[in-house]
Design an enzyme around this catalytic site. Sequence first.
Site, PDB file in Angstrom:
ATOM      1  N   ASP A 269      -4.062  -2.993  -7.785  1.00 51.09           N
ATOM      2  CA  ASP A 269      -5.141  -2.944  -6.791  1.00 51.09           C
ATOM      3  C   ASP A 269      -5.726  -4.328  -6.509  1.00 51.09           C
ATOM      4  O   ASP A 269      -6.720  -4.441  -5.797  1.00 51.09           O
ATOM      5  CB  ASP A 269      -6.246  -1.998  -7.273  1.00 51.09           C
ATOM      6  CG  ASP A 269      -7.246  -1.637  -6.176  1.00 51.09           C
ATOM      7  OD1 ASP A 269      -6.823  -1.517  -5.012  1.00 51.09           O
ATOM      8  OD2 ASP A 269      -8.444  -1.494  -6.486  1.00 51.09           O
TER       9      ASP A 269
ATOM     10  N   SER B  63     -10.467   0.046  -0.454  1.00 50.55           N
ATOM     11  CA  SER B  63      -9.259   0.863  -0.545  1.00 50.55           C
ATOM     12  C   SER B  63      -9.543   2.286  -0.086  1.00 50.55           C
ATOM     13  O   SER B  63     -10.583   2.867  -0.415  1.00 50.55           O
ATOM     14  CB  SER B  63      -8.752   0.891  -1.994  1.00 50.55           C
ATOM     15  OG  SER B  63      -8.482  -0.411  -2.458  1.00 50.55           O
TER      16      SER B  63
ATOM     17  N   GLN C 246      -0.629   0.882  -0.448  1.00 50.05           N
ATOM     18  CA  GLN C 246      -2.071   1.080  -0.260  1.00 50.05           C
ATOM     19  C   GLN C 246      -2.463   0.928   1.206  1.00 50.05           C
ATOM     20  O   GLN C 246      -1.891   0.114   1.928  1.00 50.05           O
ATOM     21  CB  GLN C 246      -2.852   0.058  -1.095  1.00 50.05           C
ATOM     22  CG  GLN C 246      -4.367   0.251  -1.073  1.00 50.05           C
ATOM     23  CD  GLN C 246      -5.078  -0.771  -1.943  1.00 50.05           C
ATOM     24  OE1 GLN C 246      -5.493  -1.813  -1.477  1.00 50.05           O
ATOM     25  NE2 GLN C 246      -5.195  -0.453  -3.233  1.00 50.05           N
TER      26      GLN C 246
END
Length: 293
Positions: A214, A236, A286
């Site tokens: 991430d 996100s 993502q």
Amino acid sequence: MSDLPGDHRSEFNFGRAESFVDLLSLDEIEQNIFRGTCHAGSPLRAFGGQVAAQALVAAGRTVTADRHVHSLHSYFLRPGRTTSPIIYLVDRVRDGRSFTTRRVSAVQNGETIFTLSASFKVPETTTEHQRTMPDVPRPEDLPGPYGSPPRKARENYGATQTRLVMDMRFVPQEHGQATRPNGGVPHTRVWMKAAEQLPDDPLLHVCALAYMSDLTLAGTAAAPHVTDPENLQMASLDHAMWFHRPFRADRWLLFAAESPTAQDARGFAIGEFYDHEGVLVAHAVQEAVIRQH
């Protein structure tokens, strides 16, 4: 799978961690119910990678040791807070012959902030193929923007927590953001690993990689569009991973990310993890909100 080292903490420290193991530590409150705390990714907001990693820890602790996680799919629903615990509720969806499925809801102050579905599998030996690792400088040939800090530096937590537990070495722009024959898309290349040696627990290493995944994806998608970093909104929306082969998160891994598209205030990015020998060990995908105010 067996409990991770550092489980069953006696008191909360709201994100303060001395090691990567601490970042993934959970208290087991009751069967299928776990509790953890997270450090900040941005001011007063829990780092999404840590929430995802802890949710995967919770799922893995309800699965037998002969099954390893091979994929996860998750959604970030609300910002997490760094000032109160997060409760992870595990739903044992299915235990089949080869596959096991778990669903996890992360709850804070009565609201679901994150959901994750993870699938675990009994390993098999079969034929295989993989993409070749990008040709980039090795981590030992690159300067480290941050690595293992002096212990006294651990007094400064919050958004700097990642710097305390990881070593990251960014590949220079001429290598890391080179265009491709298809017209070129934004790229980043970064070597990363845990700053300290981790215990020999496959679940711990997979969850550590979920945390690491991430760190640069949204930034890769946002990079071509940022005109004023001080007024950039980035968060996100969802996150998925596939784990292909065994690896250790305390040894160098190349995270090669690219963003094939950005539109509608959403940036999309794909990342591949290779070990130091060029073995493709995982993928991460993502989508993130990207707004320049």
